[in-house]
Design a protein around this motif. Structure first.
Motif, PDB file in Angstrom:
ATOM      1  N   PHE A 352      66.331 109.312  74.618  1.00  0.00           N
ATOM      2  CA  PHE A 352      66.279 108.208  75.576  1.00  0.00           C
ATOM      3  C   PHE A 352      67.707 107.792  75.897  1.00  0.00           C
ATOM      4  CE2 PHE A 352      62.097 107.789  73.549  1.00  0.00           C
ATOM      5  CZ  PHE A 352      61.281 107.709  74.674  1.00  0.00           C
ATOM      6  N   TYR A 353      68.095 108.030  77.149  1.00  0.00           N
ATOM      7  CA  TYR A 353      69.408 107.598  77.618  1.00  0.00           C
ATOM      8  C   TYR A 353      69.215 106.345  78.453  1.00  0.00           C
ATOM      9  CZ  TYR A 353      73.512 107.305  80.648  1.00  0.00           C
ATOM     10  OH  TYR A 353      74.608 106.835  81.329  1.00  0.00           O
ATOM     11  N   SER A 354      69.937 105.270  78.106  1.00  0.00           N
ATOM     12  CA  SER A 354      69.794 104.033  78.873  1.00  0.00           C
ATOM     13  C   SER A 354      71.139 103.351  79.068  1.00  0.00           C
ATOM     14  CB  SER A 354      68.812 103.088  78.176  1.00  0.00           C
ATOM     15  OG  SER A 354      69.274 102.728  76.892  1.00  0.00           O
ATOM     16  N   GLU A 364      71.682 108.271  87.260  1.00  0.00           N
ATOM     17  CA  GLU A 364      71.115 109.575  87.638  1.00  0.00           C
ATOM     18  C   GLU A 364      72.122 110.711  87.550  1.00  0.00           C
ATOM     19  OE1 GLU A 364      68.520 106.560  89.861  1.00  0.00           O
ATOM     20  OE2 GLU A 364      70.610 106.739  89.234  1.00  0.00           O
ATOM     21  N   GLU A 365      73.367 110.472  87.989  1.00  0.00           N
ATOM     22  CA  GLU A 365      74.350 111.564  87.988  1.00  0.00           C
ATOM     23  C   GLU A 365      74.760 111.964  86.572  1.00  0.00           C
ATOM     24  OE1 GLU A 365      77.625 111.165  90.732  1.00  0.00           O
ATOM     25  OE2 GLU A 365      76.330 110.284  92.266  1.00  0.00           O
ATOM     26  N   THR A 366      74.782 111.008  85.657  1.00  0.00           N
ATOM     27  CA  THR A 366      75.057 111.345  84.255  1.00  0.00           C
ATOM     28  C   THR A 366      73.954 112.238  83.708  1.00  0.00           C
ATOM     29  OG1 THR A 366      76.297 109.299  83.869  1.00  0.00           O
ATOM     30  CG2 THR A 366      75.367 110.384  81.931  1.00  0.00           C
ATOM     31  N   VAL A 367      72.700 111.912  84.022  1.00  0.00           N
ATOM     32  CA  VAL A 367      71.554 112.721  83.564  1.00  0.00           C
ATOM     33  C   VAL A 367      71.612 114.119  84.169  1.00  0.00           C
ATOM     34  CG1 VAL A 367      69.030 112.934  83.650  1.00  0.00           C
ATOM     35  CG2 VAL A 367      70.083 110.709  83.182  1.00  0.00           C
ATOM     36  N   ILE A 368      71.911 114.211  85.456  1.00  0.00           N
ATOM     37  CA  ILE A 368      71.987 115.525  86.128  1.00  0.00           C
ATOM     38  C   ILE A 368      73.049 116.396  85.468  1.00  0.00           C
ATOM     39  CG2 ILE A 368      72.690 116.667  88.280  1.00  0.00           C
ATOM     40  CD1 ILE A 368      71.341 114.235  89.748  1.00  0.00           C
ATOM     41  N   LEU A 382      62.537 109.135  84.922  1.00  0.00           N
ATOM     42  CA  LEU A 382      63.683 108.270  85.223  1.00  0.00           C
ATOM     43  C   LEU A 382      63.129 106.925  85.673  1.00  0.00           C
ATOM     44  CD1 LEU A 382      66.030 110.504  87.441  1.00  0.00           C
ATOM     45  CD2 LEU A 382      66.375 109.914  85.047  1.00  0.00           C
ATOM     46  N   THR A 383      63.649 105.861  85.135  1.00  0.00           N
ATOM     47  CA  THR A 383      63.184 104.517  85.518  1.00  0.00           C
ATOM     48  C   THR A 383      64.382 103.615  85.756  1.00  0.00           C
ATOM     49  OG1 THR A 383      61.273 104.798  84.053  1.00  0.00           O
ATOM     50  CG2 THR A 383      61.719 102.570  84.859  1.00  0.00           C
ATOM     51  N   LYS A 399      64.212 109.587  80.139  1.00  0.00           N
ATOM     52  CA  LYS A 399      63.517 110.198  78.998  1.00  0.00           C
ATOM     53  C   LYS A 399      63.641 111.714  79.124  1.00  0.00           C
ATOM     54  CE  LYS A 399      58.912 110.282  76.837  1.00  0.00           C
ATOM     55  NZ  LYS A 399      57.526 109.740  76.945  1.00  0.00           N
ATOM     56  N   LEU A 400      64.242 112.352  78.117  1.00  0.00           N
ATOM     57  CA  LEU A 400      64.526 113.792  78.141  1.00  0.00           C
ATOM     58  C   LEU A 400      63.949 114.441  76.892  1.00  0.00           C
ATOM     59  CD1 LEU A 400      68.252 113.122  78.956  1.00  0.00           C
ATOM     60  CD2 LEU A 400      66.640 114.040  80.601  1.00  0.00           C
TER      61      LEU A 400
END
Length: 406
Positions: A352-354, A364-368, A382-383, A399-400
């Protein structure tokens, strides 16, 4: 601010003190526009400028304080700093009172020429932040977000379900004369509308801890995942909200990490107060891979350092001490820490990245970027918690899942 707050014995004085400090920070650009409109050469002495800012905030926003009282008080304080500037302060404030309509009309004229400059003054946000959020969400949504972030937040507490429940705690609140509201999205979050709840026995006995709705949703939205988990690590745990959320529901233990010893001491104090016996506190630098944690955990919580734009309601100074370069720098830091996080998960585990910020660069760009590097991870959800919609802090949750079976 906390140091001076504690010196004030009267509760009304403490409340006014917070109102003035936060109010000036919340509307600094607008206040300065009024001051500079009448002080054509500006105000060189920063101490005098801050006296004028506080007084102007009172004149614009605090109707219960008579104008003459505001002016007299400001002049008295100014005379203690420099008696020669008392007349200057008096003139500036009386000119603001006299020319309020003219100043408002001049601001409206800016609206017709350069709308975003007008917003930057009227809503009091740096121009780069308006531009940045517009790129992520469009201008109409950005305005709604920024308007909400200028509102005053109530105290938000999370009921400690290890010790009590909603009915019992709310009955105690009523007995003690507190005005409250149960949050509709998470009934374990209670908004305290009137009263200082930290001074009560309810706090000392550990029946609740302070937490905003937004950060509680990491566990609330994913309770089944946490109930199944046996080992969870919270990489940047302080002040501990998500660690405590997790400790309430899991049938296992949580490792709560932070690099700051002082924050860890506060975390330990809260664990004792709240009565948790399934939290292990560890000093650990999230930027450095810790081999002791390698592939040990079912869930990793990575609530990482960020610009904090979602928390501006509580910390309005964030507006003025962040830059676009901070967004870039923190994005890079987040990616580095998430690289380490990946190695702490078992196969089939969940990351879980928050963040408590808004804008796509840190979210979003960090997750990508993380997913491009880690092909063994897939995106589950993604929320974005928009503050104007959820009536809480702005927040982001990704959530990954790591491939494989636990």
């Amino acid at each position: 601010m906390e140091k001076f707050h504690q010196k004030l014995k009267n509760e009304k004085d403490r409340a006014l003190f917070v109102e003035l400090v936060h109010g000036v920070l919340r509307y600094k650009s607008l206040i300065d526009y009024y001051i500079n409109f009448v002080a054509k050469k500006g105000v060189k002495d920063k101490r005098i400028l801050n006296i004028l800012r506080v007084a102007t905030y009172e004149l614009l926003f605090l109707e219960k304080i008579p104008e003459y009282a505001t002016v007299n008080e400001a002049c008295e304080v100014a005379s203690k700093i420099n008696p020669h500037l008392k007349a200057f302060v008096n003139a500036i404030l009386r000119n603001i009172i006299r020319n309020k309509n003219q100043i408002e009309e001049s601001l409206e004229r800016i609206k017709d020429v350069d709308y975003k400059s007008y917003l930057s003054i009227k809503l009091s946000y740096p121009r780069f932040l308006i531009d940045y959020l517009e790129e992520s969400y469009g201008l109409e949504k950005t305005i709604k977000i920024l308007e909400f972030l200028n509102t005053k937040p109530p105290q938000s507490i999370k009921i400690n379900t290890k010790k009590t429940n909603v009915n019992t705690l709310t009955q105690e609140l009523e007995k003690n004369g507190f005005k409250y509201e149960i949050n509709s999205r998470n009934n374990e979050i209670v908004l305290i509308l009137k009263g200082n709840i930290k001074e009560t026995e309810l706090y000392k006995e550990g029946y609740f801890y302070f937490q905003d709705l937004a950060s509680s949703l990491v566990v609330k939205f994913n309770q089944e995942d946490f109930k199944r988990a046996k080992k969870v690590i919270d990489l940047c745990a302080a002040p501990g909200g998500k660690t405590f959320n997790c400790a309430e529901v899991i049938d296992g233990f949580v490792v709560a990490c932070d690099i700051n010893e002082h924050k860890l001491d506060i975390l330990r104090e809260n664990i004792l107060r709240l009565g948790f016996d399934n939290i292990i506190v560890a000093k650990s630098n999230a930027e450095v891979f810790n081999p002791d944690f390698a592939e040990k955990f079912d869930i990793v919580i990575a609530d990482l350092p960020c610009t904090g734009f979602g928390a501006i309601r509580k910390k309005p100074d964030i507006k003025w001490n962040k830059s676009y370069q901070d967004i870039e720098n923190l994005h890079e830091l987040q990616v580095r820490i998430l690289d380490n996080s990946a190695g702490y998960l078992k196969r089939g585990g969940i990351l879980f990245y928050s963040t408590c910020t808004l804008g796509k660069k840190e979210n979003e760009e960090t997750v990508i970027e993380f997913l491009e590097k880690h092909k063994d991870f897939s995106l589950v959800s993604l929320t974005t918690i928009f503050p104007d919609e959820f009536e809480c802090d702005g927040f982001f949750i990704a959530k990954l899942r790591k491939e494989g079976e636990r």
